[in-house]
Scaffold this motif. Structure first.
Motif, PDB file in Angstrom:
ATOM      1  N   LEU A 226       2.358  -7.200  -0.699  1.00  0.00           N
ATOM      2  CA  LEU A 226       2.758  -5.783  -0.392  1.00  0.00           C
ATOM      3  C   LEU A 226       3.785  -5.373  -1.151  1.00  0.00           C
ATOM      4  O   LEU A 226       4.692  -5.839  -1.585  1.00  0.00           O
ATOM      5  CB  LEU A 226       2.862  -6.014   1.033  1.00  0.00           C
ATOM      6  N   ALA A 227       3.468  -3.915  -1.750  1.00  0.00           N
ATOM      7  CA  ALA A 227       4.781  -3.205  -2.338  1.00  0.00           C
ATOM      8  C   ALA A 227       5.679  -2.826  -1.259  1.00  0.00           C
ATOM      9  O   ALA A 227       6.809  -2.506  -1.764  1.00  0.00           O
ATOM     10  CB  ALA A 227       4.151  -2.014  -3.141  1.00  0.00           C
ATOM     11  N   GLY A 228       5.257  -2.842  -0.122  1.00  0.00           N
ATOM     12  CA  GLY A 228       6.351  -2.396   0.918  1.00  0.00           C
ATOM     13  C   GLY A 228       5.601  -2.318   2.157  1.00  0.00           C
ATOM     14  O   GLY A 228       4.540  -2.512   2.383  1.00  0.00           O
ATOM     15  N   GLN A 229       6.517  -2.101   3.218  1.00  0.00           N
ATOM     16  CA  GLN A 229       6.300  -2.000   4.751  1.00  0.00           C
ATOM     17  C   GLN A 229       6.709  -0.771   5.230  1.00  0.00           C
ATOM     18  O   GLN A 229       8.173  -0.771   5.171  1.00  0.00           O
ATOM     19  CB  GLN A 229       6.576  -3.114   5.510  1.00  0.00           C
ATOM     20  N   LEU A 230       6.087   0.236   5.836  1.00  0.00           N
ATOM     21  CA  LEU A 230       6.659   1.379   6.295  1.00  0.00           C
ATOM     22  C   LEU A 230       6.583   1.451   7.794  1.00  0.00           C
ATOM     23  O   LEU A 230       5.444   1.492   8.344  1.00  0.00           O
ATOM     24  CB  LEU A 230       5.915   2.647   5.777  1.00  0.00           C
TER      25      LEU A 230
ATOM     26  N   ALA B  90      11.381  -2.716   3.136  1.00  0.00           N
ATOM     27  CA  ALA B  90      10.929  -2.194   4.257  1.00  0.00           C
ATOM     28  C   ALA B  90      11.634  -0.821   4.412  1.00  0.00           C
ATOM     29  O   ALA B  90      12.783  -0.613   4.117  1.00  0.00           O
ATOM     30  CB  ALA B  90      11.608  -3.074   5.672  1.00  0.00           C
ATOM     31  N   TYR B  91      10.854   0.173   5.030  1.00  0.00           N
ATOM     32  CA  TYR B  91      11.389   1.571   5.373  1.00  0.00           C
ATOM     33  C   TYR B  91      11.302   1.492   7.162  1.00  0.00           C
ATOM     34  O   TYR B  91      10.181   1.334   7.361  1.00  0.00           O
ATOM     35  CB  TYR B  91      10.456   2.482   4.754  1.00  0.00           C
TER      36      TYR B  91
ATOM     37  N   ARG C  65       0.082  -2.213  -5.783  1.00  0.00           N
ATOM     38  CA  ARG C  65       0.671  -0.962  -5.336  1.00  0.00           C
ATOM     39  C   ARG C  65       0.090  -0.678  -3.965  1.00  0.00           C
ATOM     40  O   ARG C  65      -0.123   0.469  -3.667  1.00  0.00           O
ATOM     41  CB  ARG C  65       0.487   0.253  -6.278  1.00  0.00           C
ATOM     42  N   ILE C  66       0.166  -1.462  -3.084  1.00  0.00           N
ATOM     43  CA  ILE C  66      -0.495  -1.452  -1.552  1.00  0.00           C
ATOM     44  C   ILE C  66       0.737  -1.544  -0.840  1.00  0.00           C
ATOM     45  O   ILE C  66       1.636  -2.592  -0.903  1.00  0.00           O
ATOM     46  CB  ILE C  66      -1.482  -2.341  -1.361  1.00  0.00           C
ATOM     47  N   ILE C  67       0.997  -0.467   0.239  1.00  0.00           N
ATOM     48  CA  ILE C  67       2.054  -0.557   1.135  1.00  0.00           C
ATOM     49  C   ILE C  67       1.090  -0.831   2.777  1.00  0.00           C
ATOM     50  O   ILE C  67       0.040  -0.205   2.664  1.00  0.00           O
ATOM     51  CB  ILE C  67       3.055   0.379   1.425  1.00  0.00           C
ATOM     52  N   VAL C  68       1.569  -1.508   3.769  1.00  0.00           N
ATOM     53  CA  VAL C  68       1.207  -1.251   4.889  1.00  0.00           C
ATOM     54  C   VAL C  68       2.229  -0.196   5.791  1.00  0.00           C
ATOM     55  O   VAL C  68       3.076  -0.117   5.652  1.00  0.00           O
ATOM     56  CB  VAL C  68       1.051  -2.764   5.657  1.00  0.00           C
ATOM     57  N   SER C  69       1.376   0.602   6.637  1.00  0.00           N
ATOM     58  CA  SER C  69       2.314   1.833   7.339  1.00  0.00           C
ATOM     59  C   SER C  69       1.888   1.791   8.709  1.00  0.00           C
ATOM     60  O   SER C  69       0.611   1.867   9.011  1.00  0.00           O
ATOM     61  CB  SER C  69       2.042   2.839   6.383  1.00  0.00           C
TER      62      SER C  69
ATOM     63  N   VAL D  38       1.936  -8.068   9.958  1.00  0.00           N
ATOM     64  CA  VAL D  38       1.179  -8.264   8.543  1.00  0.00           C
ATOM     65  C   VAL D  38       1.919  -8.556   7.280  1.00  0.00           C
ATOM     66  O   VAL D  38       1.443  -9.623   6.532  1.00  0.00           O
ATOM     67  CB  VAL D  38       0.387  -6.956   8.150  1.00  0.00           C
ATOM     68  N   ALA D  39       3.115  -7.961   7.376  1.00  0.00           N
ATOM     69  CA  ALA D  39       4.047  -8.363   6.294  1.00  0.00           C
ATOM     70  C   ALA D  39       4.384  -9.492   6.282  1.00  0.00           C
ATOM     71  O   ALA D  39       4.537 -10.425   5.435  1.00  0.00           O
ATOM     72  CB  ALA D  39       5.265  -7.282   6.154  1.00  0.00           C
TER      73      ALA D  39
END
Lengths: 323, 321
Positions: free
Chosen positions: A187-191, A255-256, A159-163, A175-176
């Motif tokens: 990664l759980a997501g990229q913001l 991705a957001y 449950r780690i995202i990069v933002s 990084v993603a």
């Protein structure tokens, strides 16, 4: 002929003027990078002041850098109370040439307070002194450390995202890509908030905001040229420097992507989302009407900014399993 | 092609949509059966209004030149209004299904919660009445609404057109017509998952071919009914398929929303991008894992609530609600 720009939301004009006066007082050009960097440093609040009396703990650490490169400094921000198990790696903006990790801690403080998120802000080497993928490698080292120390920090490594915003959004996308290609942390997501991802600076929107608005075409040129030097525009540009250059956008974390309709990055960011979907990947895209680069932070009370902040928070909740 | 995965929170709603609403996906051979099924799902307005503090009235207004009159239903706050914002609603259904009461519950909500005056329009359906019948009916209704704004308690400068799916197509087309005919001022166009391109050939249409709802095949059936042999040819006018417009300047601000898991995704992105390139205002939201109509089918899902909130924010900005 310069194409007609999309007009600004009238409610954002005041914040835009404030942004231009505060942040972009000195046009960013090759010869003003150092002067801008010194000015930028004066507008970033020290972490002690950012945290103040808030119920948070913060800690600076030095962690191993990329192979053959110096160590990397990070700042960890955690709620004093219960943690939710979610983590955010925060990467600051500043056109690849300005700023420190404390330009990214505001978001991490907010997420720690509201959602019990543990945040890590990573310091990375700036261009032009450190061109190419130095910055992205430093950020990736931060992710590897974060994921490897998740348990100690009370974070679920799944449950780690990069933002990040602007250059921080570009580095988050990089990084993603690295994590995928190196089979690194999942990664759980990229913001990606108004991310800077394409060195070519050749879209319609990049010409619409030439000499107008925040982070205009010329500032963007300066940042990319500092990062890439003579390799800019060539096939030698790595996707880890300019994620738009990636030919394969499959198998990335959700991705957001958010951006203003009235900024240079609009078209490249829409294109990135479109290409992720074409591979069958997950992405959410928001292009806010009449919004300038950085609007939600600099015009926080505008209706459009409130909507942008709410939409982003919704995605964070969905992606990190928060309430 | 690899499809984009659905949000797990929406899967039950997707199954419901496929079972209860589409039944069998729309194809050229089942338009009439689908129409009957669709009609049975649309509750009478009396039942939808219930105890809500609104008044509604059916009116018949002049249709396009040489064509029958057009039926409208006006829905107003029971307490009356003066200078209210107006919402002109065009229902969806692939240009071949539905009536003006489809989705009227959401319209009543807007009236109750924000004091707007809503007008919903009946238009002729394809294939019996192909293009331009539908769009001209919608335009005629809009002209009537704008011309009677004062008596309806509406501020004529604060009228938006809105529609989902085929309703989005017709809303975009009406906006083009109003621009080119110097017709009623439109304060904004709300295009929810709009059908815009009869060519039906973008990557997203191939991703959602026999997958999801309002898939590529359904889209093909709708466009073919509406345009006949002209579908996909070089001769399709912009008022028939707004993606065919070569000039997207000078349009009212657009709000374009849809799910990432839709056949219509790429054509809608392209429409927004071309509006911006012309210096026009558009707001674009593409919701992760969402399908065609998911926010109405699964309104309690986190992504659906965020979808509704973003749309309402835009309406507040455009209409000063």
């Amino acid at each position: 002929m310069t194409p007609v720009p999309v007009p600004y939301d009238p409610e954002l004009e005041e914040g835009l003027a404030f942004f231009l006066d505060l942040v972009e007082r000195i046009p960013l050009r090759e010869h003003t990078i150092l002067e801008n960097r010194a000015h930028f440093a004066t507008i970033i609040q020290p972490i002690e002041e950012q945290v103040g009396d808030l119920p948070l703990d913060w800690e600076n650490r030095v962690i191993p850098g990329p192979a053959g490169a110096p160590d990397v400094e990070i700042t960890i921000i955690r709620p004093k109370g219960a943690v939710s198990g979610a983590g955010v790696l925060g990467i600051h903006g500043g056109g690849m040439v300005l700023g420190t990790r404390f330009f990214a801690t505001g978001e991490l403080i907010d997420l720690a307070l509201r959602h019990g998120v543990v945040g890590v802000a990573v310091e990375y080497r700036l261009a032009p002194e450190h061109p190419g993928t130095a910055a992205a490698e430093d950020c990736y080292a931060g992710l590897v450390w974060f994921a490897g120390h998740a348990a100690e920090l009370g974070v679920d490594p799944g449950r780690i995202i990069v933002s990040g915003a602007s250059a921080g959004g570009g580095l988050s996308a990089a990084v993603a890509l690295m994590a995928r290609d190196r089979k690194g942390p999942k990664l759980a997501g990229q913001l990606l908030n108004c991310p800077m991802i394409d060195d070519r600076n050749d879209t319609v929107s990049s010409y619409q905001y030439d000499g107008i608005g925040a982070w205009d075409r010329n500032n963007n040129d300066t940042g990319w040229s500092a990062l890439l030097g003579v390799t800019r525009f060539t096939d030698a540009v790595s996707a880890y420097s300019a994620p738009s250059r990636a030919t394969d956008l499959s198998n990335l974390p959700p991705a957001y992507i958010e951006v203003g309709s009235a900024e240079v990055f609009r078209d490249e960011d829409v294109d990135y989302a479109t290409r992720i979907w074409a591979t069958g990947g997950q992405a959410e895209l928001h292009v806010w009407s009449g919004a300038y680069h950085g609007f939600s932070g600099f015009s926080p009370d505008a209706v459009v900014s409130q909507a942008a902040n709410a939409a982003r928070d919704s995605w964070i909740r969905r992606t990190l399993g928060l309430r | 092609m690899t499809t984009v995965p659905f949000d797990p929170e929406l899967l039950a709603g997707l199954a419901f949509f496929q079972r209860e609403i589409e039944g069998t996906p729309l194809r050229t051979g089942n338009i009439h059966a689908s129409r009957a099924r669709f009609a049975a799902l649309t509750a009478p307005i009396e039942a939808v209004v219930g105890d809500a503090p609104v008044a509604f009235e059916h009116v018949s207004v002049p249709g396009p030149a040489g064509a029958p009159d057009v039926a409208l239903t006006v829905i107003r706050p029971a307490a009356g209004t003066s200078g209210a914002a107006g919402v002109y609603n065009i229902h969806g259904g692939g240009t071949v299904l539905g009536n003006r009461f489809f989705g009227v519950g959401e319209l009543i909500d807007l009236v109750v919660r924000h004091g707007v005056v809503a007008v919903t329009v009946e238009y002729r359906l394809a294939p019996e009445d192909p293009y331009p019948a539908g769009v001209e009916d919608c335009y005629a209704g809009l002209v009537w609404m704008a011309g009677h704004a004062a008596e309806l308690g509406i501020d004529p400068a604060r009228i938006v057109v809105q529609g989902a799916s085929a309703g989005g197509l017709l809303s975009a087309a009406v906006s083009l017509l109003a621009r080119d005919r110097s017709g009623p001022a439109i304060a904004g166009q709300i295009l929810v998952s709009p059908m815009l391109d009869d060519r039906n050939d973008a990557p997203s249409t191939h991703q959602f071919d026999d997958v999801g709802v309002w898939d590529r095949g359904a889209n093909h059936a709708g466009w073919t009914a509406y345009l006949g042999d002209a579908r996909g040819s070089a001769d399709v006018p912009a008022y028939a398929a707004p993606a065919r417009a070569t000039d997207l300047s000078g349009l009212p601000p657009a709000f374009i929303e849809l799910g990432a898991c839709e056949a219509l995704r790429d054509e809608d992105i392209s429409y927004a991008s071309r509006i911006w390139a012309a210096g026009g205002q558009a707001e674009l939201h593409i919701w992760q894992g969402a399908f065609h109509g998911s926010n109405g089918i699964a309104p309690g899902a986190e992504v659906s609530r965020a979808t509704d909130a973003a749309r309402l924010s835009w309406m507040r900005r455009i209409l000063a609600l």
